[in-house]
Design a protein around this motif. Sequence first.
Motif, PDB file in Angstrom:
ATOM      1  N   PHE A  51      25.629 -13.256 -24.339  1.00 11.77           N
ATOM      2  CA  PHE A  51      24.855 -13.746 -25.481  1.00 11.77           C
ATOM      3  C   PHE A  51      25.722 -14.668 -26.345  1.00 11.77           C
ATOM      4  O   PHE A  51      26.881 -14.346 -26.616  1.00 11.77           O
ATOM      5  CB  PHE A  51      24.413 -12.513 -26.284  1.00 11.77           C
ATOM      6  N   LEU A  52      25.154 -15.774 -26.776  1.00 15.29           N
ATOM      7  CA  LEU A  52      25.880 -16.698 -27.662  1.00 15.29           C
ATOM      8  C   LEU A  52      25.022 -17.049 -28.869  1.00 15.29           C
ATOM      9  O   LEU A  52      23.841 -17.376 -28.724  1.00 15.29           O
ATOM     10  CB  LEU A  52      26.227 -17.989 -26.898  1.00 15.29           C
ATOM     11  N   ASP A  53      25.638 -16.988 -30.059  1.00 17.48           N
ATOM     12  CA  ASP A  53      24.987 -17.471 -31.282  1.00 17.48           C
ATOM     13  C   ASP A  53      25.720 -18.743 -31.707  1.00 17.48           C
ATOM     14  O   ASP A  53      26.905 -18.712 -32.056  1.00 17.48           O
ATOM     15  CB  ASP A  53      25.069 -16.383 -32.365  1.00 17.48           C
ATOM     16  N   LEU A  54      24.961 -19.841 -31.703  1.00 21.71           N
ATOM     17  CA  LEU A  54      25.536 -21.146 -32.040  1.00 21.71           C
ATOM     18  C   LEU A  54      25.333 -21.416 -33.530  1.00 21.71           C
ATOM     19  O   LEU A  54      24.210 -21.332 -34.019  1.00 21.71           O
ATOM     20  CB  LEU A  54      24.778 -22.187 -31.203  1.00 21.71           C
ATOM     21  N   GLY A  55      26.429 -21.726 -34.230  1.00 20.70           N
ATOM     22  CA  GLY A  55      26.353 -21.851 -35.691  1.00 20.70           C
ATOM     23  C   GLY A  55      26.163 -20.447 -36.255  1.00 20.70           C
ATOM     24  O   GLY A  55      25.279 -20.193 -37.067  1.00 20.70           O
ATOM     25  N   CYS A  56      27.031 -19.528 -35.807  1.00 21.30           N
ATOM     26  CA  CYS A  56      26.811 -18.080 -36.005  1.00 21.30           C
ATOM     27  C   CYS A  56      27.093 -17.602 -37.423  1.00 21.30           C
ATOM     28  O   CYS A  56      26.808 -16.442 -37.743  1.00 21.30           O
ATOM     29  CB  CYS A  56      27.680 -17.289 -35.028  1.00 21.30           C
ATOM     30  N   GLY A  57      27.685 -18.441 -38.284  1.00 20.64           N
ATOM     31  CA  GLY A  57      28.059 -17.958 -39.606  1.00 20.64           C
ATOM     32  C   GLY A  57      29.020 -16.788 -39.472  1.00 20.64           C
ATOM     33  O   GLY A  57      29.982 -16.839 -38.692  1.00 20.64           O
ATOM     34  N   THR A  58      28.739 -15.694 -40.201  1.00 14.01           N
ATOM     35  CA  THR A  58      29.648 -14.540 -40.163  1.00 14.01           C
ATOM     36  C   THR A  58      29.290 -13.542 -39.061  1.00 14.01           C
ATOM     37  O   THR A  58      29.818 -12.429 -39.039  1.00 14.01           O
ATOM     38  CB  THR A  58      29.676 -13.832 -41.532  1.00 14.01           C
ATOM     39  N   GLY A  59      28.374 -13.900 -38.196  1.00 10.07           N
ATOM     40  CA  GLY A  59      28.142 -13.124 -36.965  1.00 10.07           C
ATOM     41  C   GLY A  59      27.115 -12.015 -37.058  1.00 10.07           C
ATOM     42  O   GLY A  59      26.958 -11.237 -36.112  1.00 10.07           O
ATOM     43  N   TRP A  60      26.360 -11.965 -38.153  1.00 12.27           N
ATOM     44  CA  TRP A  60      25.448 -10.829 -38.371  1.00 12.27           C
ATOM     45  C   TRP A  60      24.439 -10.662 -37.223  1.00 12.27           C
ATOM     46  O   TRP A  60      24.236  -9.529 -36.735  1.00 12.27           O
ATOM     47  CB  TRP A  60      24.705 -11.010 -39.704  1.00 12.27           C
ATOM     48  N   ALA A  61      23.838 -11.757 -36.780  1.00  9.44           N
ATOM     49  CA  ALA A  61      22.805 -11.657 -35.728  1.00  9.44           C
ATOM     50  C   ALA A  61      23.397 -11.143 -34.415  1.00  9.44           C
ATOM     51  O   ALA A  61      22.707 -10.492 -33.621  1.00  9.44           O
ATOM     52  CB  ALA A  61      22.144 -13.023 -35.512  1.00  9.44           C
ATOM     53  N   ILE A  62      24.676 -11.400 -34.216  1.00 14.66           N
ATOM     54  CA  ILE A  62      25.332 -10.940 -32.987  1.00 14.66           C
ATOM     55  C   ILE A  62      25.453  -9.407 -33.021  1.00 14.66           C
ATOM     56  O   ILE A  62      25.140  -8.723 -32.039  1.00 14.66           O
ATOM     57  CB  ILE A  62      26.716 -11.612 -32.824  1.00 14.66           C
TER      58      ILE A  62
END
Length: 211
Positions: A51-62
Amino acid sequence: MKDEIKHAQLNKEKWDKWASSYDSNNWRNKYLRDAQSKLVSYLDVKDNVRFLDLGCGTGWAIGETAKLVGNKGEFYGVDLSEKMIEKAKSNFRGRDNFHFIEASAESIPLNNNFFDIIICTNSFHHYLHPDKVLKEIYRLLKKGGKIYILDPTADSWIIKIIDKIIKLAEPEHVKLYSTKEFRLMFEKAQLKYSIAPQTFQAASKVHIGEK
Ligand SMILES: C[S@@+](CC[C@H](N)C(=O)[O-])C[C@H]1O[C@@H](n2cnc3c(N)ncnc32)[C@H](O)[C@@H]1O
């Protein structure tokens, strides 16, 4: 080239400044969390997902996505802002299957054909060369893998006007795209386009591409 460097610099400065308060409980952050939360609950995530979050900020959605599969998977976040990445690393310290990388979405130092799912929430409108980003996304996805871009979508005259106002107020803002523009960009990048049936928040829609 000069414009590209200036644009990247403006973006970095803005998000670096915001990083220390990005996880605090104010209305702006709540709005962004709500969007992430709705998107994560929409995903069909399976055990051992890459799984990759692009423009993830501080990673909360991950972190929220990992909870759905009991942490079984490899979870990546990429962001242009050094401070956002520092905060993400500290938020998830000790999680060996979490990887945070400071990089531009236009050039991502990760392997081809690797990811099952890529998400990008409220970040795409900051990308100077969206075509380059979609090319990267295509390269990174496995066959059958999917990208989900959640972004305010300029399908009405009011959002088109808001887009112009944001552009005047925030020089690093690039553009809010219409559904038609998303479809054309996805198709150009060889991604099979579809759109989530519901509007996620005010004018935010989820544009889905399958490799
Ligand atoms: C509004 S925040 C959204 C963060 C997170 N996705 C969320 O939904 O809360 C936009 C993020 O995009 C990142 N960003 C902007 N331009 C970028 C680029 N070219 N490559 C990677 N990240 C970028 C910023 O650093 C910032 O963290």
